[in-house]
Design a protein around this motif. Sequence first.
Motif, PDB file in Angstrom:
ATOM      1  N   LEU A  99       0.835  -1.196   0.000  1.00  0.00           N
ATOM      2  CA  LEU A  99       0.000   0.000   0.000  1.00  0.00           C
ATOM      3  C   LEU A  99       0.876   1.254   0.000  1.00  0.00           C
ATOM      4  O   LEU A  99       1.817   1.359   0.789  1.00  0.00           O
ATOM      5  N   LYS A 100       0.589   2.187  -0.880  1.00  0.00           N
ATOM      6  CA  LYS A 100       1.324   3.452  -0.915  1.00  0.00           C
ATOM      7  C   LYS A 100       0.610   4.454  -0.025  1.00  0.00           C
ATOM      8  O   LYS A 100      -0.551   4.773  -0.246  1.00  0.00           O
ATOM      9  N   LEU A 101       1.315   4.937   0.979  1.00  0.00           N
ATOM     10  CA  LEU A 101       0.719   5.845   1.951  1.00  0.00           C
ATOM     11  C   LEU A 101       1.126   7.288   1.686  1.00  0.00           C
ATOM     12  O   LEU A 101       2.251   7.567   1.255  1.00  0.00           O
ATOM     13  N   LYS A 102       0.200   8.203   1.985  1.00  0.00           N
ATOM     14  CA  LYS A 102       0.458   9.621   1.736  1.00  0.00           C
ATOM     15  C   LYS A 102       1.569  10.166   2.611  1.00  0.00           C
ATOM     16  O   LYS A 102       2.229  11.140   2.258  1.00  0.00           O
ATOM     17  N   ASP A 103       1.770   9.557   3.787  1.00  0.00           N
ATOM     18  CA  ASP A 103       2.736  10.135   4.725  1.00  0.00           C
ATOM     19  C   ASP A 103       4.102   9.459   4.653  1.00  0.00           C
ATOM     20  O   ASP A 103       4.866   9.482   5.586  1.00  0.00           O
ATOM     21  N   GLU A 104       4.417   8.866   3.486  1.00  0.00           N
ATOM     22  CA  GLU A 104       5.718   8.192   3.362  1.00  0.00           C
ATOM     23  C   GLU A 104       6.875   9.173   3.547  1.00  0.00           C
ATOM     24  O   GLU A 104       7.908   8.836   4.119  1.00  0.00           O
ATOM     25  N   VAL A 105       6.706  10.413   3.063  1.00  0.00           N
ATOM     26  CA  VAL A 105       7.759  11.431   3.243  1.00  0.00           C
ATOM     27  C   VAL A 105       7.938  11.728   4.721  1.00  0.00           C
ATOM     28  O   VAL A 105       9.063  11.841   5.219  1.00  0.00           O
ATOM     29  N   PHE A 106       6.814  11.827   5.448  1.00  0.00           N
ATOM     30  CA  PHE A 106       6.888  12.071   6.891  1.00  0.00           C
ATOM     31  C   PHE A 106       7.618  10.924   7.589  1.00  0.00           C
ATOM     32  O   PHE A 106       8.439  11.140   8.485  1.00  0.00           O
ATOM     33  N   ILE A 107       7.309   9.695   7.165  1.00  0.00           N
ATOM     34  CA  ILE A 107       7.943   8.521   7.773  1.00  0.00           C
ATOM     35  C   ILE A 107       9.450   8.562   7.564  1.00  0.00           C
ATOM     36  O   ILE A 107      10.236   8.265   8.465  1.00  0.00           O
ATOM     37  N   VAL A 108       9.885   8.937   6.359  1.00  0.00           N
ATOM     38  CA  VAL A 108      11.320   9.014   6.059  1.00  0.00           C
ATOM     39  C   VAL A 108      11.988  10.064   6.937  1.00  0.00           C
ATOM     40  O   VAL A 108      13.062   9.838   7.506  1.00  0.00           O
ATOM     41  N   ASN A 109      11.341  11.226   7.069  1.00  0.00           N
ATOM     42  CA  ASN A 109      11.918  12.293   7.901  1.00  0.00           C
ATOM     43  C   ASN A 109      11.994  11.881   9.367  1.00  0.00           C
ATOM     44  O   ASN A 109      12.974  12.185  10.062  1.00  0.00           O
ATOM     45  N   GLU A 110      10.952  11.197   9.832  1.00  0.00           N
ATOM     46  CA  GLU A 110      10.951  10.723  11.217  1.00  0.00           C
ATOM     47  C   GLU A 110      12.070   9.710  11.436  1.00  0.00           C
ATOM     48  O   GLU A 110      12.738   9.715  12.476  1.00  0.00           O
ATOM     49  N   LEU A 111      12.282   8.849  10.450  1.00  0.00           N
ATOM     50  CA  LEU A 111      13.359   7.862  10.539  1.00  0.00           C
ATOM     51  C   LEU A 111      14.711   8.553  10.646  1.00  0.00           C
ATOM     52  O   LEU A 111      15.557   8.164  11.453  1.00  0.00           O
ATOM     53  N   LYS A 112      14.915   9.600   9.847  1.00  0.00           N
ATOM     54  CA  LYS A 112      16.181  10.336   9.897  1.00  0.00           C
ATOM     55  C   LYS A 112      16.407  10.932  11.284  1.00  0.00           C
ATOM     56  O   LYS A 112      17.522  10.890  11.821  1.00  0.00           O
ATOM     57  N   GLU A 113      15.342  11.494  11.863  1.00  0.00           N
ATOM     58  CA  GLU A 113      15.453  12.090  13.200  1.00  0.00           C
ATOM     59  C   GLU A 113      15.804  11.035  14.240  1.00  0.00           C
ATOM     60  O   GLU A 113      16.630  11.263  15.123  1.00  0.00           O
ATOM     61  N   ASN A 114      15.163   9.865  14.142  1.00  0.00           N
ATOM     62  CA  ASN A 114      15.425   8.794  15.102  1.00  0.00           C
ATOM     63  C   ASN A 114      16.858   8.278  14.991  1.00  0.00           C
ATOM     64  O   ASN A 114      17.498   7.994  16.007  1.00  0.00           O
ATOM     65  N   VAL A 115      17.354   8.148  13.764  1.00  0.00           N
ATOM     66  CA  VAL A 115      18.735   7.682  13.574  1.00  0.00           C
ATOM     67  C   VAL A 115      19.703   8.677  14.209  1.00  0.00           C
ATOM     68  O   VAL A 115      20.699   8.291  14.837  1.00  0.00           O
ATOM     69  N   THR A 116      19.413   9.978  14.065  1.00  0.00           N
ATOM     70  CA  THR A 116      20.260  11.003  14.686  1.00  0.00           C
ATOM     71  C   THR A 116      20.272  10.840  16.204  1.00  0.00           C
ATOM     72  O   THR A 116      21.323  10.963  16.851  1.00  0.00           O
ATOM     73  N   LYS A 117      19.107  10.556  16.783  1.00  0.00           N
ATOM     74  CA  LYS A 117      19.013  10.365  18.229  1.00  0.00           C
ATOM     75  C   LYS A 117      19.783   9.130  18.690  1.00  0.00           C
ATOM     76  O   LYS A 117      20.165   9.028  19.858  1.00  0.00           O
ATOM     77  N   LEU A 118      20.006   8.198  17.768  1.00  0.00           N
ATOM     78  CA  LEU A 118      20.642   6.932  18.134  1.00  0.00           C
ATOM     79  C   LEU A 118      22.146   6.916  17.848  1.00  0.00           C
ATOM     80  O   LEU A 118      22.765   5.850  17.856  1.00  0.00           O
ATOM     81  N   GLU A 119      22.721   8.078  17.627  1.00  0.00           N
ATOM     82  CA  GLU A 119      24.154   8.130  17.305  1.00  0.00           C
ATOM     83  C   GLU A 119      25.008   7.539  18.425  1.00  0.00           C
ATOM     84  O   GLU A 119      25.983   6.826  18.169  1.00  0.00           O
ATOM     85  N   ASN A 120      24.660   7.819  19.688  1.00  0.00           N
ATOM     86  CA  ASN A 120      25.434   7.275  20.812  1.00  0.00           C
ATOM     87  C   ASN A 120      25.337   5.752  20.857  1.00  0.00           C
ATOM     88  O   ASN A 120      26.326   5.063  21.124  1.00  0.00           O
ATOM     89  N   LEU A 121      24.141   5.241  20.601  1.00  0.00           N
ATOM     90  CA  LEU A 121      23.955   3.790  20.584  1.00  0.00           C
ATOM     91  C   LEU A 121      24.790   3.162  19.471  1.00  0.00           C
ATOM     92  O   LEU A 121      25.468   2.149  19.678  1.00  0.00           O
ATOM     93  N   ILE A 122      24.741   3.759  18.287  1.00  0.00           N
ATOM     94  CA  ILE A 122      25.498   3.228  17.145  1.00  0.00           C
ATOM     95  C   ILE A 122      26.993   3.262  17.434  1.00  0.00           C
ATOM     96  O   ILE A 122      27.715   2.284  17.166  1.00  0.00           O
ATOM     97  N   ASP A 123      27.477   4.371  17.985  1.00  0.00           N
ATOM     98  CA  ASP A 123      28.907   4.479  18.315  1.00  0.00           C
ATOM     99  C   ASP A 123      29.310   3.421  19.335  1.00  0.00           C
ATOM    100  O   ASP A 123      30.400   2.831  19.232  1.00  0.00           O
ATOM    101  N   PHE A 124      28.441   3.165  20.313  1.00  0.00           N
ATOM    102  CA  PHE A 124      28.745   2.163  21.332  1.00  0.00           C
ATOM    103  C   PHE A 124      28.866   0.786  20.704  1.00  0.00           C
ATOM    104  O   PHE A 124      29.814   0.031  21.009  1.00  0.00           O
ATOM    105  N   TYR A 125      27.935   0.424  19.834  1.00  0.00           N
ATOM    106  CA  TYR A 125      28.000  -0.898  19.200  1.00  0.00           C
ATOM    107  C   TYR A 125      29.248  -1.047  18.330  1.00  0.00           C
ATOM    108  O   TYR A 125      29.843  -2.127  18.252  1.00  0.00           O
ATOM    109  N   LYS A 126      29.644   0.039  17.678  1.00  0.00           N
ATOM    110  CA  LYS A 126      30.863  -0.026  16.866  1.00  0.00           C
ATOM    111  C   LYS A 126      32.093  -0.216  17.751  1.00  0.00           C
ATOM    112  O   LYS A 126      33.043  -0.921  17.370  1.00  0.00           O
ATOM    113  N   GLU A 127      32.076   0.387  18.932  1.00  0.00           N
ATOM    114  CA  GLU A 127      33.198   0.236  19.867  1.00  0.00           C
ATOM    115  C   GLU A 127      33.375  -1.209  20.312  1.00  0.00           C
ATOM    116  O   GLU A 127      34.502  -1.659  20.560  1.00  0.00           O
ATOM    117  N   ILE A 128      32.263  -1.949  20.436  1.00  0.00           N
ATOM    118  CA  ILE A 128      32.381  -3.355  20.857  1.00  0.00           C
ATOM    119  C   ILE A 128      32.349  -4.299  19.648  1.00  0.00           C
ATOM    120  O   ILE A 128      32.121  -5.503  19.776  1.00  0.00           O
TER     121      ILE A 128
END
Length: 370
Positions: A99-128
């Motif tokens: 199904l093609k949803l009208k808010d797909e652009v919103f979903i992509v932007n929200e995903l980008k924001e969440n990934v930014t918030k998870l930078e510390n988590l990502i860095d930690f996993y890379k360290e181990i």
Amino acid sequence: METWNISKKVKIDLLKKASNIEDNSRRILFILRNLGPQRFTNLVKYSNLSRSTVSKYLNLHRKSKNIEQRLITDKKTNKQYRSYVITERGIEKLGEEPLKLKDEVFIVNELKENVTKLENLIDFYKEISVEDPFIINIVRIISKIGDNFFDLQQDRDLYLSLFYIFYNSILGQGAFAKKYWHFDESSSQKFVGYKLNLEQFSEIYNVSKEAIDYLARVKLIKNDFGFYLLKREKSDFFFHEEDLLGTTTLRLIKDKLIDEIINLQEGIYDIIYDLDVMAEEVTSQLKEMGLIWGAIQEQFQLIVLNLILKKSLEMGFLDIEREKLLEGVSQSKKLLLSKEGKTFQEAILNGSKFDLNLNILTLITNQNKT
């Protein structure tokens, strides 16, 4: 019957998704598939389309045999209505492409924001030295959890608890663990073996066993986060409602219950509502798809059984077929095999309220079945 007796929350969620479907033709099929037989006036209301637009697509679907009209009896009022019903061909048409949803652009932007918030988590996993495919999988699921996750204290204990969940995920056994991990005494990497229980994980990653126990097996195993846990002896098996196993399991359960409603409504057959058989059938399908393996199939049936029963209540089965549901609950043998299932059964049969976390399944051993 203008709509099936589903819960108010489920109905709101379905209508929100329906209004967000770009293709008007598929929007109508989606409503009929998920809300059941509908009169013309309700299709206009639920689709947020004009009467002429709804009429246009109904005619097209009828010509293509995607839908048909039937005389439906509302069991509460005993009145009959000419309603539109989706056919097997219509179900196939609806499932042909995403199904093609009208808010797909919103979903992509929200995903980008969440990934930014998870930078510390990502860095930690890379360290181990966690490999990128594993990190991507974790970030993808957390992004779907959303704000509930970010309300938690973001620290090492939480990150390792998440890693424990994904390391011991049911899908991870096949998707990641086959290529993971070996222990190299000459390096700083600490990945070992194919599966780690709580004690092993805590020792290897130098983290409090109590912290992992609380975060991974209690705090995160709730509806708010979408993780599920099957506990068997010292082993933990996790999955998430948004991973391949979770989405497939919930879809199979929903389809099974929709078929059950149609069969009961149309009087196609009249048999005991056998919850145990339904759980076995769903789990067998999952095994055939390669999403679970034989060693956990019987245990996984029990969590599927609880989910079938939970979904039945959400869809209003106590109103639609109360006697059959209660009969199925009372005759279920599998509900007695887990602590949660046994409590669930007693609450439903006694008509009592309950506050039960069905995202976890704890097997009752031979020693404590009483």
